[in-house]
Design an enzyme around this catalytic site. Structure first.
Site: not given
Lengths: 177, 507
Positions: B364-365
């Site tokens: 997600r990052v």
């Protein structure tokens, strides 16, 4: 295992009865007597604890033994324990009862262990010092424990003042690690 | 060595200074002990989580506070504890030694050495439980943490300070990914902590052996909570590892902590909770099992520059049963982490290793923590793979009637899958990865037979290193594929492809 809580509740009930009648310390004496009897005669203890023995029989044993020696509420208390199947918690209840009586009278029990017997005047001085510190009348119970080597250990509830040689040596050992 | 007269000196001093200090201490009495827990009467001043000391020298942690009784978990064997033993408060919570002295060591969850290399003379201790850094103390994850695995660095990139879950069935290569990631940190200034929770002794021994063989112990600490140890030690092990990683993070360095695995950790905590008679919830886990993992993983962070800009990356591992990611612990940890690497059993047996399921794995990052050159090659890569998966499912029963474009798509996809395969213990440098992927996504491998893809890739890199190593260096330093580099790279690949084919008589 909520047995401690249970013992406390039974003790509280008996204490409230005792307060109404107004003689806690008499009850304490009687309970101690019963406790001692259980200690001295293991057969009595095993009979009262045994599920094989009928409750009626247990009660009649108690009645014969204690009807002359304890006041009616205490005897009833013992009967109640038989009915409820809680006799094994008797020792805990007796201890909790003593604690309640002490609390009510603003007193405190302190166990003093020492390597050699403590002379009388020192005991009074110690009791006075402890009473001042705690803000409560402190009653001393003494025990001689040669293991301590020297000095004394005072135990009040779950607080402990260790001024023994043994404790000090242990501390030194700990520091040298 | 201490000389005897010195000891006498110290003792003499102690005795001379002997002053009976009147100090009131709070104590408790053991009323029951067993199953590596103890119930203690008294100790009315004890606080939750506090470290307790027993007469025998053993320690315990306050777990339950009840009206008259304290439930305590023992940090060690319970055989030396008897009913009636006295227990004292310490006023501290459990601490472990931290800092550079721990590097290269194998320790138990209390930080005591297990590797026979002597005493650890740590200067500093940290409590195993600590507050996670707050919002203002953090900054976004921007620096990549290269795992050295093409499938991960290209498709589910991990950044420093991220928490990326590795999830999969048993025997799908979960630990292998984490171990490769640790091996790849060599010379990159990342301190690693490998926490083995509830593993067999020989498994841990072989992991340590791998680390030693590949020189990874120079920057790695191994914390071993073995399967036969008390559940309390398994329970504190990840927190101890986290504390050791935090020390590096708060000193402006980068740390990587692997928790292998948190399923066992949750089970150890369940064991303790049930013994302590806490009410069981779903799958018999206690109610606070989410908090158990969230407070651990939340401590991974990328600190702001004012705080030194250090980071702690967490790679928790979760074992699933028959691919069931919707069980209690997997869903919990998935929701806490910043993405997951999903390892698939079928892929593993088809020979796709690492068996990363590209469709179910996300980061997600991490996307912002990829170098530009990698982003340049992975853009088309994702698309190609997605289309390939769709077509491959569609054409399971034959490819004869396909049009040329579809067939080409299939060929391309198969070759990309082939390039993403990687043997164990061979992490690759990011520039090497980019070259391999560049060749695959630009279609240079399309007409190579599948079984020649890997040998070609290997030899291409070798050749490139021997003849034009400045291309690799430039990718590494500039971190971007400039038109000039692309052109040279393309040229080189084409040339070598001809050489490679000629050597095999492939026209």
């Amino acid at each position: 295992m909520a047995s401690e809580g249970i013992a406390k509740r039974y003790a509280l009930a008996l204490f409230q009865v005792a307060e109404e009648k107004g003689d806690c310390w008499q009850y304490v004496k009687e309970l101690n007597g019963v406790e001692k009897a259980l200690e001295v005669y293991p057969e009595l203890k095993s009979a009262l604890w045994s599920p094989m023995v009928d409750d009626g029989v247990k009660k009649s044993i108690l009645k014969q033994l204690f009807v002359e020696r304890v006041s009616p509420p205490v005897l009833n208390f013992l009967f109640l324990l038989i009915d409820k199947g809680r006799f094994e918690l008797f020792a805990g209840m007796a201890a909790a009862f003593v604690k309640l009586c002490l609390e009510a009278s603003g007193e405190m029990e302190a166990m003093v262990e020492s390597a050699v017997p403590i002379p009388e005047e020192l005991q009074t001085a110690l009791a006075q010092a402890l009473s001042k510190k705690k803000g409560k009348q402190v009653k001393l119970k003494t025990r001689v424990n040669p293991d301590l080597l020297g000095g004394l250990v005072v135990t009040m509830g779950d607080q402990m003042i260790d001024m023994s040689l043994k404790g000090r040596l242990k501390e030194i050992q700990e520091n040298l690690k | 060595m201490i000389r005897p007269e010195e000891i006498t000196e110290i003792l003499k001093k102690e005795i001379e200074d002997y002053q009976p200090q009147v100090k009131e201490v709070n104590f408790g009495t053991v009323i029951q002990v067993g199953d590596s827990i103890a119930r203690i009467f008294g100790l009315s001043d004890a606080r939750a989580g506090e470290l307790l000391k027993f007469d025998s020298g053993l320690n315990g942690i306050v777990f339950n506070l009840e009206e008259e009784i304290i439930g305590c978990v023992l940090l060690g064997e319970d055989q030396d504890i008897k009913e009636g033993d006295k227990v004292y408060r310490t006023g501290r919570i459990v601490e472990v030694p931290v800092g550079p002295e721990m590097v290269g060591r194998v320790v138990n969850p209390l930080g005591e050495p297990m590797d026979g290399k002597g005493e650890i003379k740590a200067q500093k201790f940290r409590p195993i439980e600590a507050m996670a850094p707050g919002v203002v103390e953090r900054q976004p994850v921007i620096v990549p943490l290269q795992t050295g695995l093409k499938a991960i660095d290209a498709l589910v990139p991990i950044g420093r300070g991220q928490r990326e879950l590795i999830i999969g069935d048993r025997q799908t290569g979960k630990s292998a990914i984490a171990i490769d990631a640790i091996l790849n940190q060599k010379g990159k200034g990342v301190y690693c902590v490998y926490v083995a929770i509830g593993q067999k002794t020989n498994t841990v021994a072989s992991v340590v052996e791998i680390f030693e063989k590949y020189g990874a112990m120079e920057y790695t600490t191994v914390i071993a909570a073995l399967a036969n140890q008390a559940p309390s030690l398994l329970y504190i092990a990840p927190y101890a590892g986290c504390a050791m990683g935090e020390e590096f993070m708060y000193n402006g360095k980068d740390a990587l902590v692997v928790y292998d695995d948190l399923s066992k950790h949750a089970q150890a905590y369940r064991e303790l909770s049930l013994l302590m008679r806490r009410p069981p919830g779903r799958e018999a886990y206690p109610g606070d099992v989410f908090y158990l993992h969230s407070r651990l993983l939340e401590r991974a962070a990328k600190l702001s520059n004012e705080l030194g800009g250090g980071s702690m990356t967490a790679l928790p591992i979760i074992e699933t049963q028959l691919g069931d990611v919707s069980a209690y612990i997997p869903t919990n940890v998935i929701s806490i982490t910043d993405g997951q690497i999903y390892l698939d059993n079928d892929l593993f047996y088809q020979g796709v290793r690492p068996a990363v399921d590209v469709g179910l794995s996300v980061s997600r990052v991490g996307g912002s923590a990829q170098i530009k050159a990698m982003k340049q090659v992975t853009g088309p890569l994702r698309l190609d793979l997605a289309q390939y998966r769709e077509l491959a499912a569609f054409t399971k029963f034959g490819t004869e009637e396909l049009d040329k474009a579809s067939r080409q798509q299939l060929d391309r996809g198969a070759r990309i899958v082939e390039v993403l395969k990687q043997p164990r213990l061979k992490p690759e440098d990011v520039a090497d990865q980019i070259v391999s992927l560049y060749a695959a996504v630009n279609g240079f491998l399309d007409d190579l037979a599948l079984d020649l893809v890997q040998p070609f890739e290997e030899q291409l890199l070798e050749h490139l290193r021997a003849t034009e190593s400045d291309i690799l260096e430039k990718i590494g330093s500039e971190k971007v594929l400039s038109p000039e580099i692309s052109e040279r790279l393309e040229h080189h690949i084409k040339d070598y492809l001809q050489l490679f084919k000629a050597a095999r008589g492939l026209g």
